[in-house]
Design a protein around this motif. Structure first.
Motif, mmCIF file in Angstrom:
data_model
loop_
_atom_site.group_PDB
_atom_site.id
_atom_site.type_symbol
_atom_site.label_atom_id
_atom_site.label_comp_id
_atom_site.label_asym_id
_atom_site.label_seq_id
_atom_site.Cartn_x
_atom_site.Cartn_y
_atom_site.Cartn_z
ATOM 1 N N UNK B 153 1.974 -38.384 -33.474
ATOM 2 C CA UNK B 153 1.331 -37.080 -33.412
ATOM 3 C C UNK B 153 2.126 -36.024 -32.668
ATOM 4 N N UNK B 154 3.409 -36.260 -32.441
ATOM 5 C CA UNK B 154 4.241 -35.250 -31.787
ATOM 6 C C UNK B 154 4.573 -34.164 -32.809
ATOM 7 N N UNK B 155 4.382 -32.927 -32.434
ATOM 8 C CA UNK B 155 4.754 -31.841 -33.341
ATOM 9 C C UNK B 155 5.924 -31.072 -32.744
ATOM 10 N N UNK B 156 6.612 -30.389 -33.633
ATOM 11 C CA UNK B 156 7.779 -29.612 -33.240
ATOM 12 C C UNK B 156 7.375 -28.534 -32.236
ATOM 13 N N UNK B 157 8.173 -28.378 -31.191
ATOM 14 C CA UNK B 157 7.918 -27.318 -30.226
ATOM 15 C C UNK B 157 6.987 -27.707 -29.104
ATOM 16 N N UNK B 158 6.517 -28.947 -29.093
ATOM 17 C CA UNK B 158 5.584 -29.347 -28.037
ATOM 18 C C UNK B 158 6.257 -29.284 -26.674
ATOM 19 N N UNK B 159 5.557 -28.766 -25.668
ATOM 20 C CA UNK B 159 6.112 -28.785 -24.321
ATOM 21 C C UNK B 159 6.173 -30.205 -23.768
ATOM 22 N N UNK B 160 7.184 -30.464 -22.966
ATOM 23 C CA UNK B 160 7.353 -31.777 -22.362
ATOM 24 C C UNK B 160 7.292 -31.605 -20.852
ATOM 25 N N UNK B 164 6.255 -33.396 -11.934
ATOM 26 C CA UNK B 164 6.522 -32.208 -11.132
ATOM 27 C C UNK B 164 6.303 -30.912 -11.901
ATOM 28 N N UNK B 165 6.734 -30.859 -13.119
ATOM 29 C CA UNK B 165 6.623 -29.607 -13.857
ATOM 30 C C UNK B 165 7.215 -29.718 -15.246
ATOM 31 N N UNK B 166 7.601 -28.576 -15.797
ATOM 32 C CA UNK B 166 8.107 -28.548 -17.170
ATOM 33 C C UNK B 166 9.495 -29.184 -17.220
ATOM 34 N N UNK B 167 9.710 -30.034 -18.198
ATOM 35 C CA UNK B 167 11.020 -30.651 -18.400
ATOM 36 C C UNK B 167 11.748 -29.984 -19.554
ATOM 37 N N UNK B 168 11.020 -29.684 -20.619
ATOM 38 C CA UNK B 168 11.669 -29.086 -21.779
ATOM 39 C C UNK B 168 10.703 -28.964 -22.933
ATOM 40 N N UNK B 179 13.614 -35.482 -30.274
ATOM 41 C CA UNK B 179 14.635 -34.895 -29.426
ATOM 42 C C UNK B 179 13.986 -33.860 -28.521
ATOM 43 N N UNK B 180 14.235 -33.969 -27.238
ATOM 44 C CA UNK B 180 13.684 -33.013 -26.289
ATOM 45 C C UNK B 180 14.820 -32.162 -25.755
ATOM 46 N N UNK B 181 14.765 -30.847 -25.987
ATOM 47 C CA UNK B 181 15.746 -29.944 -25.400
ATOM 48 C C UNK B 181 15.339 -29.671 -23.972
ATOM 49 N N UNK B 182 16.265 -29.875 -23.062
ATOM 50 C CA UNK B 182 15.936 -29.701 -21.657
ATOM 51 C C UNK B 182 15.977 -28.227 -21.278
ATOM 52 N N UNK B 183 15.181 -27.929 -20.267
ATOM 53 C CA UNK B 183 15.053 -26.586 -19.714
ATOM 54 C C UNK B 183 16.390 -25.911 -19.435
ATOM 55 N N UNK B 184 17.363 -26.702 -18.962
ATOM 56 C CA UNK B 184 18.607 -26.111 -18.507
ATOM 57 C C UNK B 184 19.618 -25.981 -19.645
ATOM 58 N N UNK B 185 19.189 -26.298 -20.875
ATOM 59 C CA UNK B 185 20.128 -26.273 -21.988
ATOM 60 C C UNK B 185 20.491 -24.872 -22.418
ATOM 61 N N UNK B 186 21.614 -24.809 -23.125
ATOM 62 C CA UNK B 186 22.086 -23.535 -23.658
ATOM 63 C C UNK B 186 21.066 -22.956 -24.637
ATOM 64 N N UNK B 187 20.724 -21.700 -24.472
ATOM 65 C CA UNK B 187 19.842 -21.043 -25.424
ATOM 66 C C UNK B 187 18.373 -21.337 -25.208
ATOM 67 N N UNK B 188 18.047 -22.038 -24.128
ATOM 68 C CA UNK B 188 16.639 -22.341 -23.870
ATOM 69 C C UNK B 188 16.010 -21.165 -23.128
ATOM 70 N N UNK B 189 14.858 -20.735 -23.587
ATOM 71 C CA UNK B 189 14.146 -19.671 -22.864
ATOM 72 C C UNK B 189 12.722 -20.119 -22.614
ATOM 73 N N UNK B 190 12.180 -19.698 -21.483
ATOM 74 C CA UNK B 190 10.797 -20.043 -21.169
ATOM 75 C C UNK B 190 10.174 -18.880 -20.395
ATOM 76 N N UNK B 191 9.023 -18.404 -20.871
ATOM 77 C CA UNK B 191 8.347 -17.315 -20.157
ATOM 78 C C UNK B 191 7.745 -17.835 -18.854
#
Lengths: 177, 334
Positions: B153-160, B164-168, B179-191
């Motif tokens: 049931x994992x859908x694309x774009x789900x927060x991980x 402690x907090x948000x991972x990606x 595949x989980x894109x990590x917060x610190x990755x290139x091109x990652x944005x988070x409001x």
């Protein structure tokens, strides 16, 4: 066809099944290495590329650019990276080696090391350049060591892959060949 | 001579075939086209899925010795250490049960207050626990592979999230892995929202060899940001649940020659977390949750269409949401 090498050994012809198995094993080894090291493994030698390189050099009629491309795509998938990056690298390295395969085969495995290193280094440069051009980040200086380690691995690997072809020593004093 | 070693095939009709240079050029162009397609267009995901399925057995066999070795290593961990860990966990659990009771009371109170004020009810995120199997070896991007996929049931774009907090965020979904894109990755944005001041901004991933940070871009040099400020998710994006910790401000660099301050932040969530919680995107009122998440996934362009073809969601909603976001098409749908 019975082949002779630099040392004058007579070699048995290679079994096609052995080629396929060695490539499959190399693919598995690649998956295992990636799992074991993750991102810190940018310097790890690419066993799959080396095995393809060996067969492309000694069996150019069997393993060619098509294999290099297809297995490169598999490597891309195993790396979860940009699809086509490994494939391009493999194709370029294999074509470089096949370009000189007649010349290269004149040398023993140890003497081939510098020449193989050159091809691998060009491949690695291309790999990094493509990654940087695609807007990805620089993998770190450790990745510079990769072709050198691969070249170090070349001679033992070539010896290993040639092992099944070596004729068992049969010292028949009455009928020396 | 051993049997079966001779080539029994008929000799080829055209002995030479295309030249090596031609073949190299063809394959190189094919690889280049594939890379461009993978980066920019939505043509590749079916191929990726097929390759992933074909390679699954090879991967499984190749990995089994490594996994076995890791398991064995874990098995022989000091018994004392294990007991200490269990004790610590137990103590934490006792502490949490108190908090849990308090939380239940607060939640009920909050719900009734929101009802009084006529606000939208806050929905608790439901998540799937997942284990991070390993980091993707691709040195160019910051990704890890989780052991749950679309079958769970994992859908694309789900927060991980982790403890402690948000991972990606989930950037690609396969059947049994994601595949989980990590917060610190290139091109990652988070409001994000600054917990102290309430100001919202957007944090960008800033990868570096051996670590990484987040950067708050386009903050005026007069903005009220201090070292140590806690940044949380703003809840305005329709993906992340609100008020989850994201990062702490590490350094603020105000230069006289620049209009913008340079603000660097340290992520709160463990980038190398082992156990994570994958929650479905929260969704915005009026916009489908999946449409928003597909848009904002780090590889939205390529993957948006992937989920469009694979999922049963209607295409139109996605396009509508896209035009709402980019504002270019001018045909925004609610």
């Amino acid at each position: 066809m019975i082949m002779t090498t630099h040392h004058g050994h007579l070699l048995l012809p290679v079994k096609p099944r052995f080629i396929v198995w060695s490539l499959l094993l190399a693919l598995m080894a690649e998956a295992a290495l990636l799992l074991g090291t993750g991102r810190s493994g940018v310097w790890l030698p690419d066993v799959l590329l080396l095995v393809i390189l060996y067969w492309a050099l000694y069996q150019p009629q069997r393993v060619g650019l098509g294999w290099a491309f297809a297995l490169g795509l598999c490597a891309d998938m195993l790396n979860y990276g940009l699809l086509g990056q490994h494939a391009l690298t493999y194709v370029v390295v294999i074509s470089l080696v096949q370009w000189f395969h007649r010349r290269l085969k004149q040398f023993s495995a140890l003497e081939q090391v510098p020449q193989v290193l050159l091809a691998l280094a060009i491949g690695q440069l291309l790999f990094i350049a493509v990654g940087v051009l695609a807007g990805l980040t620089w993998p770190g200086w450790a990745s510079v060591f990769k072709p050198f380690l691969e070249a170090l691995l070349w001679a033992p690997l070539a010896w290993l892959l040639q092992a099944p072809q070596r004729r068992p020593l049969d010292p028949d004093v009455h009928r020396p060949l | 001579m051993a049997l079966g070693t001779l080539d029994h095939r008929a000799p080829p009709l055209f002995s030479r075939g295309p030249s090596l240079l031609t073949k190299t050029l063809i394959y190189a162009l094919l690889a280049l086209a594939l890379m461009v397609a993978d980066r920019n267009w939505a043509l590749v995901p079916p191929l990726r899925t097929a390759l992933s399925a074909a390679l699954a057995p090879v991967q499984a066999v190749g990995r089994s010795p490594v996994l076995l070795a890791q398991d064995l290593g874990r098995y022989f961990v000091d018994l004392h250490q294990a007991q200490t860990q269990a004790d610590t966990a137990h103590q934490a659990l006792v502490g949490m049960s108190l908090q849990q009771a308090e939380l239940g009371r607060l939640r009920a109170e909050n719900a009734s207050l929101r009802q009084l004020l006529g606000l939208r009810q806050y929905q608790l995120p439901q998540g799937v626990g997942a284990q991070i199997m390993y980091a993707a070896a691709d040195a160019y991007s910051r990704k890890v592979i989780a052991d749950k996929g679309s079958a769970d049931g994992i859908v694309l774009g789900s927060p991980v999230l982790d403890a402690q907090g948000v991972v990606g965020q989930v950037s690609r979904v396969y059947l049994h892995s994601a595949e989980v894109s990590l917060l610190i990755g290139q091109g990652y944005t988070i409001p994000v929202r600054n917990q102290r001041t309430g100001a919202t901004s957007v944090a960008y991933g800033l990868p570096a060899v051996g670590g990484g940070r987040l950067e708050l871009k386009y903050l005026p040099s007069t903005a009220d940001v201090q070292t140590g400020d806690m940044l949380t998710t703003s809840g305005m994006d329709g993906i992340y649940p609100a008020n989850v910790k994201v990062a702490t401000v590490e350094s603020v660099d105000r230069r006289t020659d620049s209009t913008f301050a340079r603000v660097y932040c340290k992520p709160v969530g463990q980038v190398d977390a082992t156990y994570v919680l994958i929650t479905p995107p929260v969704g915005l009122p009026g916009v489908e949750a999946q449409a928003v998440s597909a848009l904002q996934a780090p590889e939205a362009k390529a993957e948006g269409a992937a989920s469009a073809s694979s999922s049963s969601q209607s295409n139109k909603t996605k396009r509508g949401a896209k035009s709402t976001k980019s504002g270019k098409n001018g045909r925004a749908q609610p």
